[in-house]
Structures are given as C-alpha cells and as structure tokens.
Design a protein around this motif. Structure first.
Motif, mmCIF file in Angstrom:
data_model
loop_
_atom_site.group_PDB
_atom_site.id
_atom_site.type_symbol
_atom_site.label_atom_id
_atom_site.label_comp_id
_atom_site.label_asym_id
_atom_site.label_seq_id
_atom_site.Cartn_x
_atom_site.Cartn_y
_atom_site.Cartn_z
ATOM 1 N N GLN A 31 -4.295 -3.660 7.589
ATOM 2 C CA GLN A 31 -3.064 -2.666 8.624
ATOM 3 C C GLN A 31 -2.081 -2.924 8.584
ATOM 4 O O GLN A 31 -0.989 -2.498 8.024
ATOM 5 N N LYS A 34 -0.185 -2.412 5.682
ATOM 6 C CA LYS A 34 0.134 -0.994 5.461
ATOM 7 C C LYS A 34 1.759 -1.269 5.725
ATOM 8 O O LYS A 34 2.412 0.035 5.345
ATOM 9 N N GLU A 35 1.842 -1.347 7.394
ATOM 10 C CA GLU A 35 3.019 -0.982 8.361
ATOM 11 C C GLU A 35 3.845 -1.420 8.148
ATOM 12 O O GLU A 35 5.268 -1.558 8.056
ATOM 13 N N GLN A 38 5.438 0.149 4.997
ATOM 14 C CA GLN A 38 6.208 1.709 6.144
ATOM 15 C C GLN A 38 7.387 1.090 6.792
ATOM 16 O O GLN A 38 8.257 1.984 6.264
ATOM 17 N N GLU A 67 10.430 -5.578 13.472
ATOM 18 C CA GLU A 67 9.529 -5.226 13.509
ATOM 19 C C GLU A 67 8.700 -5.883 12.201
ATOM 20 O O GLU A 67 7.719 -5.997 12.648
ATOM 21 N N ARG A 71 5.018 -8.364 13.076
ATOM 22 C CA ARG A 71 4.101 -8.258 11.430
ATOM 23 C C ARG A 71 3.497 -9.093 11.286
ATOM 24 O O ARG A 71 2.599 -9.097 11.004
#
Length: 138
Positions: A31, A34-35, A38, A67, A71
């Motif tokens: 996840q 994927k973030e 994106q 950001e 992550r």
C-alpha cells in the motif's frame, strides 16, 4: 460508581498469528509503495500544469518529497518489524496495544488493587487468559 481503566492487550505468537501478521506487514508495504507511485504521478501532472511557475514547482517538489520520505520511513519500519517477527519464537507474547474497560468501584475497595494492571492475552483470535494485578502501563 464506575471508572474507566486501561487494559493491556497481548497476543501469543502462533504459526497462524505469525502468518497473519506477516501478511499485514507485506500488505502495508504494498500500500505504501502504491501511495509513493501515486504521489509521483500527481507530482509530474502538477509540474506539467504549472511549468511556467518555477517558485510553485519548487514548493510542490519539496512538499511531495516530504510525503514520499514519510512513506519510505514507514516502509523501513515495516521491514524492521518483519525482521523482528522472523526472529521471535512461537509462544512469545506481543503487545497489541491498550483498550479501556469500565470497572465498578465502591467505598471500601482497595484502590491499589483496582489500579494494578490488567492484561488480556489473545491466542489465535480467542481470549486465552485475563491477568489481574500486574503493574499498570501508562
């Protein structure tokens, strides 16, 4: 009278719970990756839309970079937890967190006994043991 008291929840590590935890960690990593993808896609789109505004582009890059870094840090933490999970022996107790419970008190009750810690021990999703009288966690 009733009071709210913190209760520690622990999990006994079994083959089943170890597999479940590993799947949760890997799912979290997926996840987060994927973030990141994106975020990179959105950044490139925004940069194209604002190609004439260099100040805005710089600000945008810095913001997106922060950001992405957050992550990546979480991915590293998850990798560390996966490594620790592999090292743990079956039967080990893992702290899941704390919950709150309501406890009935009355005049004459021993306050120190009431405030001693309570632990709920879970094994494969079932309450295995309830322990009274440990040290309270804060």
């Amino acid at each position: 009278m009733e009071i709210i008291k913190k209760v520690t929840v622990k999990q006994i590590l079994t083959e089943k719970s170890k597999t479940r935890l590993k799947e949760q960690f890997l799912s979290r990593q997926y996840q987060l990756n994927k973030e990141i993808q994106q975020l990179e896609f959105v950044l490139h789109k925004k940069l194209k839309e604002n190609k004439n505004n260099l100040k805005y582009q710089t600000s945008l890059k810095e913001s997106f970079s922060r950001e992405v870094q957050k992550r990546k840090d979480r991915i590293r933490q998850t990798e560390f937890k996966l490594g620790q999970l592999d090292e743990l022996e079956l039967g080990s107790e893992l702290r899941e967190g704390t919950i709150q419970m309501i406890e009935r008190i009355a005049e004459g009750d021993n306050w120190e006994e009431i405030m001693k810690g309570t632990e709920i021990v879970i094994k494969d999703g079932i309450v295995h043991e309830i322990r009274q009288g440990g040290l309270a966690d804060d």
